[in-house]
Motif scaffolding. Structure first.
Motif: not given
Length: 190
Positions: A73-85, A113-120
């Motif tokens: 599974v891939a998960i995208n947690a980025n803020d899409v308002e600031r990073f529309p790509d 992402a926070k629950a997994y402590q994902a950072a990068c």
């Protein structure tokens, strides 16, 4: 290009639950959908140079290990308002353009992402069939511009060890990539 290491969540940690939308199908995908299966979770996005560096290799890696019973599974947690790509629409394009065979989910609230402590991005978490953390760390030593071709050597060793019921690799190097693009005021404290 910021170089952010993964947090290296403690081995043996139970996979935090999730239910996220897959933009391509519009369906909700949950941790429970992968019951009794080894599971590799990758926090990723579309635009990160570190992700782009391993995209082709990782796509082939997944196709190989899906045949051996690994769920991905891939998960995208980025803020899409600031990073529309990294928007859900662009995620759909990514799946179609690169022929991804695994769910690519959108973590709009960034809670998973926070629950997994994902950072990068990329940040990898490999769980056994009981969903206890077996490996977390880098895909391999390749990085954008370092001249090392992406091979998945570290991840391949970890997955093969897991599938062959061997102990977890003793050497687990932190993944390195662009920091997750947190929404303003939503940055985690880890």
């Amino acid at each position: 290009m910021a170089r952010t290491p993964s947090t290296m969540l403690e081995l043996g940690t139970k996979a935090p639950d999730f239910s996220l939308i897959e933009p391509l199908s519009g369906k909700l995908v949950s941790l429970s959908d992968f019951a009794d299966k080894p599971l590799l979770i990758m926090f990723t996005c579309n635009h990160c140079p570190f992700v782009i560096n391993l995209r082709e290799s990782f796509t082939e890696f997944v196709k190989h290990f899906e045949l051996k019973g690994l769920a991905v599974v891939a998960i995208n947690a980025n803020d899409v308002e600031r990073f529309p790509d990294d928007s859900p629409e662009k995620m759909i394009e990514e799946v179609q353009e690169y022929g991804l065979t695994y769910p690519y989910l959108f973590d709009e609230t960034q809670a998973v992402a926070k629950a997994y402590q994902a950072a990068c991005t990329p940040d990898f978490f490999l769980f056994d069939a009981n969903h206890h953390l077996y490996y977390r760390g880098q895909y391999d030593d390749s990085r954008p511009g370092n001249g090392i071709k992406a091979s998945g050597a570290d991840m391949r060793f970890a997955v093969e060890s897991l599938l062959n019921k061997l102990p977890a690799p003793t050497e687990q190097k932190a993944s390195l990539g662009c920091g997750i693009k947190w929404k303003p005021g939503n940055e985690p404290g880890y």
